[in-house]
Design an enzyme around this catalytic site. Structure first.
Site, PDB file in Angstrom:
ATOM      1  N   LYS A  15       0.838  -1.212   0.000  1.00  0.00           N
ATOM      2  CA  LYS A  15       0.000   0.000   0.000  1.00  0.00           C
ATOM      3  C   LYS A  15       0.869   1.257   0.000  1.00  0.00           C
ATOM      4  O   LYS A  15       0.701   2.152  -0.834  1.00  0.00           O
ATOM      5  CB  LYS A  15      -0.935   0.001   1.226  1.00  0.00           C
ATOM      6  CG  LYS A  15      -1.856  -1.210   1.293  1.00  0.00           C
ATOM      7  CD  LYS A  15      -2.806  -1.162   2.470  1.00  0.00           C
ATOM      8  CE  LYS A  15      -2.148  -1.235   3.844  1.00  0.00           C
ATOM      9  NZ  LYS A  15      -1.476  -2.528   4.133  1.00  0.00           N
ATOM     10  N   ARG A 124      11.821  -5.168   5.146  1.00  0.00           N
ATOM     11  CA  ARG A 124      11.494  -3.760   4.866  1.00  0.00           C
ATOM     12  C   ARG A 124      12.354  -2.790   5.679  1.00  0.00           C
ATOM     13  O   ARG A 124      12.636  -2.995   6.839  1.00  0.00           O
ATOM     14  CB  ARG A 124      10.033  -3.494   5.207  1.00  0.00           C
ATOM     15  CG  ARG A 124       9.713  -1.998   5.172  1.00  0.00           C
ATOM     16  CD  ARG A 124       8.245  -1.700   5.237  1.00  0.00           C
ATOM     17  NE  ARG A 124       7.555  -2.310   6.342  1.00  0.00           N
ATOM     18  CZ  ARG A 124       6.238  -2.308   6.474  1.00  0.00           C
ATOM     19  NH1 ARG A 124       5.477  -1.739   5.570  1.00  0.00           N
ATOM     20  NH2 ARG A 124       5.684  -2.881   7.512  1.00  0.00           N
ATOM     21  N   ARG A 169      -0.558  -9.524  13.097  1.00  0.00           N
ATOM     22  CA  ARG A 169      -1.178  -8.529  12.217  1.00  0.00           C
ATOM     23  C   ARG A 169      -1.981  -9.207  11.110  1.00  0.00           C
ATOM     24  O   ARG A 169      -3.048  -8.732  10.726  1.00  0.00           O
ATOM     25  CB  ARG A 169      -0.095  -7.615  11.613  1.00  0.00           C
ATOM     26  CG  ARG A 169       0.451  -6.624  12.639  1.00  0.00           C
ATOM     27  CD  ARG A 169       1.819  -6.094  12.293  1.00  0.00           C
ATOM     28  NE  ARG A 169       1.869  -5.381  11.033  1.00  0.00           N
ATOM     29  CZ  ARG A 169       3.017  -5.057  10.408  1.00  0.00           C
ATOM     30  NH1 ARG A 169       4.176  -5.391  10.933  1.00  0.00           N
ATOM     31  NH2 ARG A 169       2.986  -4.391   9.286  1.00  0.00           N
TER      32      ARG A 169
HETATM   33  P1  AP5 Z   1       4.780  -1.564   1.993  1.00  0.00           P
HETATM   34  O1  AP5 Z   1       4.439  -0.756   0.779  1.00  0.00           O
HETATM   35  O2  AP5 Z   1       5.469  -0.903   3.118  1.00  0.00           O
HETATM   36  O3  AP5 Z   1       3.450  -2.340   2.484  1.00  0.00           O
HETATM   37  P2  AP5 Z   1       2.147  -1.797   3.230  1.00  0.00           P
HETATM   38  O4  AP5 Z   1       0.974  -2.457   2.571  1.00  0.00           O
HETATM   39  O5  AP5 Z   1       2.146  -0.324   3.318  1.00  0.00           O
HETATM   40  O6  AP5 Z   1       2.377  -2.521   4.629  1.00  0.00           O
HETATM   41  P3  AP5 Z   1       2.217  -1.969   6.128  1.00  0.00           P
HETATM   42  O7  AP5 Z   1       3.007  -2.911   7.001  1.00  0.00           O
HETATM   43  O8  AP5 Z   1       2.488  -0.527   6.201  1.00  0.00           O
HETATM   44  O9  AP5 Z   1       0.717  -2.256   6.344  1.00  0.00           O
HETATM   45  P4  AP5 Z   1       0.001  -2.364   7.697  1.00  0.00           P
HETATM   46  O10 AP5 Z   1      -1.387  -2.299   7.224  1.00  0.00           O
HETATM   47  O11 AP5 Z   1       0.317  -3.554   8.512  1.00  0.00           O
HETATM   48  O12 AP5 Z   1       0.622  -1.198   8.566  1.00  0.00           O
HETATM   49  P5  AP5 Z   1       0.054   0.224   8.974  1.00  0.00           P
HETATM   50  O13 AP5 Z   1       1.189   1.148   9.056  1.00  0.00           O
HETATM   51  O14 AP5 Z   1      -1.107   0.575   8.133  1.00  0.00           O
HETATM   52  O15 AP5 Z   1       5.630  -2.837   1.476  1.00  0.00           O
HETATM   53  C1  AP5 Z   1       6.151  -3.797   2.401  1.00  0.00           C
HETATM   54  C2  AP5 Z   1       7.530  -4.278   1.930  1.00  0.00           C
HETATM   55  O16 AP5 Z   1       7.382  -5.008   0.725  1.00  0.00           O
HETATM   56  C3  AP5 Z   1       8.504  -3.141   1.595  1.00  0.00           C
HETATM   57  O17 AP5 Z   1       9.784  -3.517   1.986  1.00  0.00           O
HETATM   58  C4  AP5 Z   1       8.406  -3.006   0.060  1.00  0.00           C
HETATM   59  O18 AP5 Z   1       9.635  -2.552  -0.506  1.00  0.00           O
HETATM   60  C5  AP5 Z   1       8.120  -4.441  -0.349  1.00  0.00           C
HETATM   61  N1  AP5 Z   1       7.249  -4.522  -1.530  1.00  0.00           N
HETATM   62  C6  AP5 Z   1       6.151  -3.758  -1.837  1.00  0.00           C
HETATM   63  N2  AP5 Z   1       5.583  -4.172  -2.980  1.00  0.00           N
HETATM   64  C7  AP5 Z   1       6.323  -5.237  -3.421  1.00  0.00           C
HETATM   65  C8  AP5 Z   1       6.244  -6.099  -4.570  1.00  0.00           C
HETATM   66  N3  AP5 Z   1       5.281  -5.956  -5.469  1.00  0.00           N
HETATM   67  N4  AP5 Z   1       7.170  -7.079  -4.687  1.00  0.00           N
HETATM   68  C9  AP5 Z   1       8.166  -7.243  -3.760  1.00  0.00           C
HETATM   69  N5  AP5 Z   1       8.297  -6.458  -2.653  1.00  0.00           N
HETATM   70  C10 AP5 Z   1       7.382  -5.458  -2.494  1.00  0.00           C
HETATM   71  O19 AP5 Z   1      -0.485  -0.076  10.436  1.00  0.00           O
HETATM   72  C11 AP5 Z   1       0.385  -0.375  11.508  1.00  0.00           C
HETATM   73  C12 AP5 Z   1      -0.414  -0.566  12.799  1.00  0.00           C
HETATM   74  O20 AP5 Z   1      -1.120   0.652  13.108  1.00  0.00           O
HETATM   75  C13 AP5 Z   1      -1.513  -1.637  12.753  1.00  0.00           C
HETATM   76  O21 AP5 Z   1      -1.016  -2.909  13.042  1.00  0.00           O
HETATM   77  C14 AP5 Z   1      -2.481  -1.118  13.817  1.00  0.00           C
HETATM   78  O22 AP5 Z   1      -2.010  -1.408  15.105  1.00  0.00           O
HETATM   79  C15 AP5 Z   1      -2.417   0.394  13.626  1.00  0.00           C
HETATM   80  N6  AP5 Z   1      -3.412   0.905  12.663  1.00  0.00           N
HETATM   81  C16 AP5 Z   1      -3.146   1.593  11.507  1.00  0.00           C
HETATM   82  N7  AP5 Z   1      -4.295   1.926  10.877  1.00  0.00           N
HETATM   83  C17 AP5 Z   1      -5.302   1.437  11.643  1.00  0.00           C
HETATM   84  C18 AP5 Z   1      -6.723   1.427  11.499  1.00  0.00           C
HETATM   85  N8  AP5 Z   1      -7.338   2.001  10.438  1.00  0.00           N
HETATM   86  N9  AP5 Z   1      -7.464   0.826  12.457  1.00  0.00           N
HETATM   87  C19 AP5 Z   1      -6.864   0.263  13.547  1.00  0.00           C
HETATM   88  N10 AP5 Z   1      -5.524   0.213  13.740  1.00  0.00           N
HETATM   89  C20 AP5 Z   1      -4.755   0.802  12.791  1.00  0.00           C
HETATM   90 MG    MG Z   2       2.212   1.058   4.925  1.00  0.00          MG
END
Ligand code: AP5
Ligand code: MG
Ligand code: ZN
Length: 211
Positions: A15, A124, A169
């Site tokens: 994302k 990552r 997660r």
């Molecule tokens: P990356 O682009 O960083 O992936 P992402 O989908 O953004 O993953 P996140 O870990 O940020 O998602 P998340 O939903 O768990 O975390 P968030 O911060 O929202 O890519 C990941 C890796 O893969 C990178 O190294 C990239 O280079 C690589 N990559 C990407 N595409 C690729 C491809 N096609 N091929 C190969 N490699 C690739 O949330 C964190 C925490 O916050 C949650 O656990 C929760 O506690 C809280 N939180 C956040 N939002 C909410 C909400 N709305 N409600 C409740 N709690 C929330």
């Molecule tokens: Mg993210």
């Protein structure tokens, strides 16, 4: 307020990686609830103190906290043209709250299988200055130790990016978040993308949705 776009998918689906290109194509600012919460944790605000334990455990932060955060965010002037939500909504109550405050025109759901997710998350790292997202194997810096986009040389890894926390997660995603797909599909808003391809291929598929 113009309509917004939702980027939806499991942790590590890409994302954050794909958000930049959508921002460029649509002009809608990225709103990542994860990034907002991490900033609050770093600043030690009340929000950060509330969110920290949930995030470290890999559990979702309570809906009322997240909904309050979004209600404040959409009051800012740059939200008038719509926003690109990344990692929000993540539960049906969050989606219902969003429906009451801002129109959504499209939900882009990136699908990636669980084992690839663990691999992506564990490799990552991000630029400490500009936030550019990298991966040890799949998206290394062009020059080792130097950020491609800003030239910075400091990088960080997220506290919740251990294999154990990723599994929690993923469980939260499957139990609490994935039911939202059917919810959005019923509204005719869901667009599925196969995320098990290279970053560029996934980006192309997303760009095709935005034409
Ligand atoms: P990356 O682009 O960083 O992936 P992402 O989908 O953004 O993953 P996140 O870990 O940020 O998602 P998340 O939903 O768990 O975390 P968030 O911060 O929202 O890519 C990941 C890796 O893969 C990178 O190294 C990239 O280079 C690589 N990559 C990407 N595409 C690729 C491809 N096609 N091929 C190969 N490699 C690739 O949330 C964190 C925490 O916050 C949650 O656990 C929760 O506690 C809280 N939180 C956040 N939002 C909410 C909400 N709305 N409600 C409740 N709690 C929330
Ligand atoms: Mg993210
Ligand atoms: Zn950088």
């Amino acid at each position: 307020m113009d309509s917004s776009i939702v980027l939806f998918g499991p942790p590590g689906a890409g994302k954050g990686t794909q958000a930049g290109r959508i921002v460029q194509a649509t002009g809608k600012p990225q709103v990542s609830t994860g990034d907002m919460l991490r900033a609050a944790v770093d600043e030690g605000t009340e929000l950060g103190r509330t969110a920290k334990g949930y995030m470290e455990a890999g559990e979702l932060v309570p809906d009322e906290v997240i909904i309050g955060l979004i209600e404040e965010r959409i009051k800012l002037p740059d939200a008038s043209g719509g926003l690109l939500f990344d990692g929000f909504p993540r539960t049906v109550p969050q989606a219902e709250a969003l429906q009451n405050i801002a129109p959504v025109s499209m939900v882009i759901a990136i699908h990636v299988d669980d084992e690839s997710i663990v691999e992506r998350i564990c490799g990552r790292f991000t630029c400490a200055s500009c936030g550019e997202v990298y991966h040890d194997l799949f998206r290394p810096c062009k020059v080792e130790g130097v950020c491609d986009s800003c030239g910075g040389s400091e990088f960080k890894r997220r506290a919740d990016d251990s294999e154990e926390t990723v599994r929690t997660r993923l469980t939260a995603y499957h139990n609490q978040t994935s039911p939202l797909e059917a919810w959005y599909e019923n509204q005719g808003l869901l667009r599925r993308i196969d995320g098990n391809h290279t970053i560029d291929q996934v980006g192309e598929a997303i760009s095709n949705l935005l034409i």
